[in-house]
Design a protein around this motif. Structure first.
Motif, mmCIF file in Angstrom:
data_model
loop_
_atom_site.group_PDB
_atom_site.id
_atom_site.type_symbol
_atom_site.label_atom_id
_atom_site.label_comp_id
_atom_site.label_asym_id
_atom_site.label_seq_id
_atom_site.Cartn_x
_atom_site.Cartn_y
_atom_site.Cartn_z
ATOM 1 N N GLU A 128 9.791 -5.836 -2.967
ATOM 2 C CA GLU A 128 9.636 -5.057 -3.882
ATOM 3 C C GLU A 128 9.744 -3.897 -3.094
ATOM 4 O O GLU A 128 9.591 -3.922 -2.281
ATOM 5 N N PRO A 129 11.701 -3.196 -3.247
ATOM 6 C CA PRO A 129 12.221 -3.162 -4.740
ATOM 7 C C PRO A 129 12.409 -4.502 -4.307
ATOM 8 O O PRO A 129 12.742 -5.576 -3.949
ATOM 9 N N PRO A 130 12.782 -5.146 -5.678
ATOM 10 C CA PRO A 130 12.656 -6.944 -6.556
ATOM 11 C C PRO A 130 14.872 -6.898 -5.582
ATOM 12 O O PRO A 130 14.880 -7.354 -7.343
ATOM 13 N N TRP A 131 15.384 -6.954 -4.830
ATOM 14 C CA TRP A 131 16.639 -6.681 -4.830
ATOM 15 C C TRP A 131 16.587 -8.136 -2.848
ATOM 16 O O TRP A 131 16.173 -7.467 -2.867
ATOM 17 N N VAL A 132 17.554 -8.784 -3.550
ATOM 18 C CA VAL A 132 17.553 -9.743 -2.302
ATOM 19 C C VAL A 132 19.367 -9.753 -1.350
ATOM 20 O O VAL A 132 19.813 -9.489 -2.595
ATOM 21 N N PRO A 133 19.618 -9.791 -0.191
ATOM 22 C CA PRO A 133 18.242 -9.282 0.645
ATOM 23 C C PRO A 133 18.201 -8.098 0.631
ATOM 24 O O PRO A 133 18.472 -7.288 0.560
ATOM 25 N N GLN A 192 23.532 -6.371 -3.269
ATOM 26 C CA GLN A 192 22.194 -6.915 -3.072
ATOM 27 C C GLN A 192 22.303 -8.041 -4.378
ATOM 28 O O GLN A 192 22.864 -7.016 -5.485
ATOM 29 N N LEU A 193 21.539 -8.618 -4.680
ATOM 30 C CA LEU A 193 21.421 -9.785 -6.247
ATOM 31 C C LEU A 193 20.128 -8.897 -6.154
ATOM 32 O O LEU A 193 18.890 -9.018 -5.230
ATOM 33 N N PRO A 194 20.101 -9.344 -7.538
ATOM 34 C CA PRO A 194 18.614 -9.109 -8.677
ATOM 35 C C PRO A 194 17.710 -10.112 -7.268
ATOM 36 O O PRO A 194 18.400 -11.630 -7.713
ATOM 37 N N VAL A 195 16.336 -9.896 -7.606
ATOM 38 C CA VAL A 195 15.683 -11.452 -7.338
ATOM 39 C C VAL A 195 15.407 -12.570 -8.179
ATOM 40 O O VAL A 195 15.859 -13.626 -7.700
ATOM 41 N N LYS A 196 15.134 -12.638 -9.155
ATOM 42 C CA LYS A 196 15.475 -13.254 -10.799
ATOM 43 C C LYS A 196 15.993 -14.867 -10.363
ATOM 44 O O LYS A 196 17.114 -14.001 -9.595
ATOM 45 N N ALA A 197 16.266 -15.571 -10.251
ATOM 46 C CA ALA A 197 16.923 -16.423 -10.715
ATOM 47 C C ALA A 197 17.838 -16.158 -11.814
ATOM 48 O O ALA A 197 17.228 -15.789 -12.943
ATOM 49 N N LEU A 198 19.198 -16.566 -11.472
ATOM 50 C CA LEU A 198 19.893 -16.792 -12.052
ATOM 51 C C LEU A 198 20.472 -18.264 -12.403
ATOM 52 O O LEU A 198 20.316 -18.767 -11.878
ATOM 53 N N LEU A 199 20.999 -18.385 -14.009
ATOM 54 C CA LEU A 199 21.603 -20.101 -13.819
ATOM 55 C C LEU A 199 23.310 -18.842 -14.043
ATOM 56 O O LEU A 199 23.676 -18.391 -14.639
ATOM 57 N N GLU A 200 24.130 -20.355 -13.584
ATOM 58 C CA GLU A 200 25.492 -19.973 -14.129
ATOM 59 C C GLU A 200 25.525 -19.747 -15.632
ATOM 60 O O GLU A 200 25.159 -20.089 -16.903
ATOM 61 N N GLY A 201 26.527 -18.570 -15.418
ATOM 62 C CA GLY A 201 26.670 -17.915 -17.237
ATOM 63 C C GLY A 201 25.992 -16.590 -17.839
ATOM 64 O O GLY A 201 26.013 -15.809 -18.141
ATOM 65 N N ASP A 202 24.741 -16.479 -17.016
ATOM 66 C CA ASP A 202 23.875 -15.256 -17.165
ATOM 67 C C ASP A 202 25.099 -13.707 -16.100
ATOM 68 O O ASP A 202 25.904 -13.946 -15.514
ATOM 69 N N THR A 203 24.205 -12.963 -16.533
ATOM 70 C CA THR A 203 25.436 -11.863 -16.373
ATOM 71 C C THR A 203 24.027 -11.048 -16.000
ATOM 72 O O THR A 203 22.876 -10.697 -15.226
ATOM 73 N N VAL A 204 24.995 -10.102 -14.656
ATOM 74 C CA VAL A 204 24.227 -10.295 -13.075
ATOM 75 C C VAL A 204 24.848 -8.788 -13.190
ATOM 76 O O VAL A 204 25.631 -8.733 -12.338
ATOM 77 N N THR A 205 23.957 -7.871 -12.088
ATOM 78 C CA THR A 205 24.188 -6.444 -12.121
ATOM 79 C C THR A 205 23.849 -6.742 -10.116
ATOM 80 O O THR A 205 22.908 -7.305 -9.510
#
Length: 110
Positions: free
Chosen positions: A19-24, A92-105
């Motif tokens: 928290e905050p939920p971003w990596v790295p 940084q990427l959001p922490v939640k798992a992403l799948l191919e094709g997902d939109t990501v901020t």
């Protein structure tokens, strides 16, 4: 942890929440790490850069040093690592798992 290594929902695994939920994660965000897993509360063992490291028994704490952190809970084992940096510019990427094709901020922080 690559594709195919994700645990099904409800599986008994140790997770390290950031928290905050971003990596790295970055030190100047005042990052809090929380260890989640079944087993005895207060029996968490923390590791920093692969070495057993202070904070014994605490389930969460605010990070004050850069490094790679993992936690271990009896019964569910060691969590995947979280990296904490102190770089002046970080993507940084959001922490939640992403799948191919997902939109990501993405966040560019500096």
């Amino acid at each position: 942890t690559g594709p195919g290594r994700l645990s099904p929902a409800g599986a008994q695994t140790t997770q390290l929440l950031v928290e905050p939920p971003w990596v790295p994660a970055v030190l100047w965000d005042r990052v809090t790490l929380t260890c989640q897993g079944s087993g005895t509360t207060g029996a968490t063992t923390w590791y920093k850069d692969g070495q057993r490291w202070g904070q014994e028994g605490l389930d969460h704490f605010t990070v004050t040093e850069i490094g790679n952190y993992t936690c271990d809970r009896p019964g569910t084992g060691r969590s995947p690592p979280i990296t904490v940096l102190n770089d002046w510019l970080v993507l940084q990427l959001p922490v939640k798992a992403l799948l191919e094709g997902d939109t990501v901020t993405l966040r560019c922080r500096g």
